[in-house]
Write an enzyme that holds these catalytic residues in place. Structure first.
Site, mmCIF file in Angstrom:
data_model
loop_
_atom_site.group_PDB
_atom_site.id
_atom_site.type_symbol
_atom_site.label_atom_id
_atom_site.label_comp_id
_atom_site.label_asym_id
_atom_site.label_seq_id
_atom_site.Cartn_x
_atom_site.Cartn_y
_atom_site.Cartn_z
ATOM 1 C CB SER A 93 -0.949 -0.079 1.470
ATOM 2 O OG SER A 93 -1.721 -1.053 1.217
ATOM 3 N N PRO A 146 2.069 5.152 4.621
ATOM 4 C CG PRO A 146 2.559 6.143 6.563
ATOM 5 C CD PRO A 146 1.567 6.333 5.268
ATOM 6 C CG ASP A 147 6.948 0.476 5.495
ATOM 7 O OD1 ASP A 147 7.105 1.387 6.259
ATOM 8 O OD2 ASP A 147 7.663 -0.061 4.726
ATOM 9 C CG PHE A 148 3.163 -0.522 10.419
ATOM 10 C CD1 PHE A 148 2.494 0.138 11.319
ATOM 11 C CD2 PHE A 148 2.665 -1.286 9.424
ATOM 12 C CE1 PHE A 148 1.220 -0.105 11.157
ATOM 13 C CE2 PHE A 148 1.293 -1.442 9.482
ATOM 14 C CZ PHE A 148 0.488 -0.746 10.329
ATOM 15 N NE ARG A 149 7.750 -4.035 12.982
ATOM 16 C CZ ARG A 149 6.749 -4.306 12.753
ATOM 17 N NH1 ARG A 149 6.049 -4.406 11.696
ATOM 18 N NH2 ARG A 149 5.902 -4.613 13.829
ATOM 19 C CG ASN A 196 -1.727 -4.068 4.405
ATOM 20 O OD1 ASN A 196 -0.746 -4.398 5.266
ATOM 21 N ND2 ASN A 196 -1.536 -4.301 3.267
ATOM 22 C CG ASP A 251 -4.680 -0.488 3.547
ATOM 23 O OD1 ASP A 251 -5.371 -1.644 2.862
ATOM 24 O OD2 ASP A 251 -3.633 -0.528 3.067
ATOM 25 C CG HIS A 290 -2.593 -7.693 12.013
ATOM 26 N ND1 HIS A 290 -1.359 -7.437 11.732
ATOM 27 C CD2 HIS A 290 -2.349 -8.829 12.458
ATOM 28 C CE1 HIS A 290 -0.312 -8.244 11.754
ATOM 29 N NE2 HIS A 290 -1.058 -9.422 12.451
ATOM 30 C CB CYS A 305 -21.169 -3.137 26.453
ATOM 31 S SG CYS A 305 -21.542 -2.072 25.166
ATOM 32 C CB THR A 333 4.707 -8.531 4.885
ATOM 33 O OG1 THR A 333 4.783 -8.746 6.402
ATOM 34 C CG2 THR A 333 5.090 -9.869 4.350
ATOM 35 C CD GLU A 355 13.451 -5.443 4.771
ATOM 36 O OE1 GLU A 355 14.416 -5.359 5.064
ATOM 37 O OE2 GLU A 355 12.456 -4.976 5.116
HETATM 38 P P1 OAD Z 1 6.416 -3.475 7.886
HETATM 39 O O1 OAD Z 1 6.566 -2.206 7.943
HETATM 40 O O2 OAD Z 1 6.926 -4.084 8.944
HETATM 41 O O3 OAD Z 1 7.163 -4.233 6.586
HETATM 42 C C1 OAD Z 1 6.728 -3.622 5.209
HETATM 43 C C2 OAD Z 1 7.684 -4.332 4.218
HETATM 44 O O4 OAD Z 1 7.526 -4.029 3.007
HETATM 45 C C3 OAD Z 1 9.143 -4.043 4.499
HETATM 46 O O5 OAD Z 1 9.922 -5.276 4.368
HETATM 47 C C4 OAD Z 1 9.520 -2.936 3.511
HETATM 48 O O6 OAD Z 1 10.857 -3.093 2.954
HETATM 49 C C5 OAD Z 1 8.514 -3.620 2.288
HETATM 50 N N1 OAD Z 1 8.282 -2.576 1.510
HETATM 51 C C6 OAD Z 1 7.793 -1.098 1.843
HETATM 52 N N2 OAD Z 1 7.374 -0.462 0.773
HETATM 53 C C7 OAD Z 1 7.501 -1.305 -0.462
HETATM 54 C C8 OAD Z 1 7.301 -1.152 -1.793
HETATM 55 N N3 OAD Z 1 6.765 -0.419 -2.137
HETATM 56 N N4 OAD Z 1 7.530 -2.757 -2.620
HETATM 57 C C9 OAD Z 1 8.160 -3.478 -1.887
HETATM 58 N N5 OAD Z 1 8.284 -3.669 -0.547
HETATM 59 C C10 OAD Z 1 7.990 -2.632 0.087
HETATM 60 O O7 OAD Z 1 4.916 -3.734 7.689
HETATM 61 P P2 OAD Z 1 3.953 -5.258 8.001
HETATM 62 O O8 OAD Z 1 5.003 -6.350 7.682
HETATM 63 O O9 OAD Z 1 2.708 -5.094 7.330
HETATM 64 O O10 OAD Z 1 0.272 -4.485 13.116
HETATM 65 O O11 OAD Z 1 3.535 -4.879 9.557
HETATM 66 C C11 OAD Z 1 3.380 -5.819 10.190
HETATM 67 C C12 OAD Z 1 2.243 -5.550 11.397
HETATM 68 O O12 OAD Z 1 3.175 -4.666 12.075
HETATM 69 C C13 OAD Z 1 1.195 -4.617 10.863
HETATM 70 O O13 OAD Z 1 0.083 -5.114 10.416
HETATM 71 C C14 OAD Z 1 0.906 -3.735 12.113
HETATM 72 C C15 OAD Z 1 2.482 -3.461 12.629
HETATM 73 O O14 OAD Z 1 2.542 -3.204 13.814
HETATM 74 C C16 OAD Z 1 -0.837 -3.766 13.630
HETATM 75 O O15 OAD Z 1 -1.297 -2.806 13.273
HETATM 76 C C17 OAD Z 1 -1.448 -4.669 14.588
#
Ligand code: OAD
Length: 375
Positions: A47, A53-56, A127, A129, A146, A157, A220, A246
């Site tokens: 996404s 944005p992603d998370f990490r 995700n 979203d 999630h 409640c 992910t 990665e």
């Molecule tokens: P992360 O942010 O942990 O990982 C995203 C991964 O996608 C990383 O390996 C990035 O390098 C890669 N990435 C980012 N943009 C990209 C792109 N355009 N093309 C290819 N790869 C790309 O996100 P998730 O693995 O989804 O939990 O995180 C897992 C969970 O941690 C989430 O569901 C969330 C978070 O805490 C909750 O909200 C409960």
């Protein structure tokens, strides 16, 4: 974090089922082996090109950009105990992430294409979203491991909270409370927070990776269990394709693992090309874009730290401009009153005035405000 396969990456191992460890060989395998039970496992990386944005990711990920929420640990924003104490940071973020502002990416449309072709067994997503739904993947094909923003309820409640009220509250940046005055508990979207169990649909579907004839992992970091273990549940000999920036989660360690390292959208385009589906994929994506101009405005990505800083400087600058304009106008009124001509020293600072040297406002102080850098 981590799993048993993560330390063993052997790219040189000869494949046992595929002809080669390439996407072309995967395409051949799909066609020649009548593959029709593909399981996907995805995360925030599919996404990011939508502007979420992603998370990490180190600089651009949400957890690196939550300083404005003043949290001790960025993950607290999704922690249920923290939420009970202080729901405001979550709702500040929810306002940014709430569905409706973003367009599905080409990667979401690739999942829809697999479904249209009758090849999709299940799409496991972390995700929240709802973009796979927006791309047209039917709800019964998706496991939102999630949870998502699609529904919400009182955390005490458990009474569901109406969608329209939720939308208004989130957009107003307000914290919603249960409509039952006896309860008045906090309302939370049905997103799985740290400290909460995953939905039963996830546990009920955990045998599906074992039935898959192809597995695709996309976008992910596989950092969060139990989702992170799903790829290991695929049967030995079943090809697994990783499309990610990665290498993660031990993908690459089995002889029939194929790594497409890089951008997800570029990866699915390569995959579609190998299958001869390029045009269909692009057409599906275009369907998600009925009004390109409106979409462009809606898809404005979340501001980065630098952009937020620039916005703040712009706001302050326009305040200063306004004050200077008032001062100049006052000065001119006094000069008119005294019968003096307009002072050659007087510079109109308003950025709205045109054709004068002064039209750049305070651009000499903040060069990025010069017209060419405002594009
Ligand atoms: P992360 O942010 O942990 O990982 C995203 C991964 O996608 C990383 O390996 C990035 O390098 C890669 N990435 C980012 N943009 C990209 C792109 N355009 N093309 C290819 N790869 C790309 O996100 P998730 O693995 O989804 O939990 O995180 C897992 C969970 O941690 C989430 O569901 C969330 C978070 O805490 C909750 O909200 C409960």
């Amino acid at each position: 974090m981590g799993n048993e396969e993560s330390s063993m990456v052997d790219e040189s191992a000869h494949p046992s089922v595929l002809e080669a460890r390439t996407v072309q060989a995967v395409a051949k395998y799909i066609k020649e082996h009548n593959v029709n039970k593909i399981v996907l496992m995805v995360g925030a990386g599919i996404s990011t090109s939508a502007g979420i944005p992603d998370f990490r990711s180190p600089d651009t990920g949400l957890y690196a950009n939550l300083a404005f929420l003043d949290l001790e640990e960025p993950e607290d924003v999704f922690d249920i105990s923290f939420f009970r104490e202080n729901p405001k940071p979550f709702y500040a973020l929810a306002r940014e992430l709430y569905p409706g502002r973003y367009r599905p990416t080409i990667a979401h449309c690739f999942v829809k294409l697999l479904h249209n072709k009758g090849l999709l067994l299940k799409h496991f997503t972390q995700n929240i979203d709802c973009l796979e739904r927006q791309a047209g993947v039917p709800g019964d094909k998706i496991i939102e491991a999630h949870g998502s923003f699609a529904t919400q309820r009182c955390i005490e409640c458990k009474t569901p909270f109406p969608d329209n009220e939720m939308q208004k509250k989130v957009q107003a940046g307000e914290v919603p409370y249960c409509n039952d005055p006896q309860c008045n508990g906090l309302v939370k979207p049905d997103i799985v927070f740290f400290g909460e169990p995953l939905p039963s649909s996830f546990h009920d579907s955990r045998d599906l990776p074992g039935q898959a004839d192809l597995c695709i992992v996309m976008g992910t970091s596989l950092s969060v269990q139990p989702f992170a273990s799903l790829p290991q549940l695929c049967s030995p000999g079943v090809p697994r394709v990783l499309i990610n920036m990665e290498r993660i989660g031990g993908l690459g360690s089995r002889p029939d693992d194929v790594l497409l390292l890089g951008d997800c959208d570029a990866g699915v385009r390569k995959f579609a090309k190998a299958m001869g589906w390029e045009e269909e994929l692009e057409a599906l994506w275009e369907e998600t874009n009925p009004d390109p101009q409106a979409r462009e405005a809606e898809n404005a990505p979340l501001p980065t730290r630098d952009e937020r800083l620039r916005e703040e400087v712009t706001r302050l600058t326009s305040d200063v401009d306004r004050t200077l304009q008032l001062t100049n106008a006052y000065e001119q009124r006094v000069r008119d009153h005294l019968g003096e001509p307009k002072s050659s020293q007087t510079v109109t600072m308003s950025s709205s005035s045109e054709g004068t040297e002064s039209s750049e406002g305070l651009a000499h102080v903040f060069p990025h405000l010069a017209p060419e850098s405002r594009q």
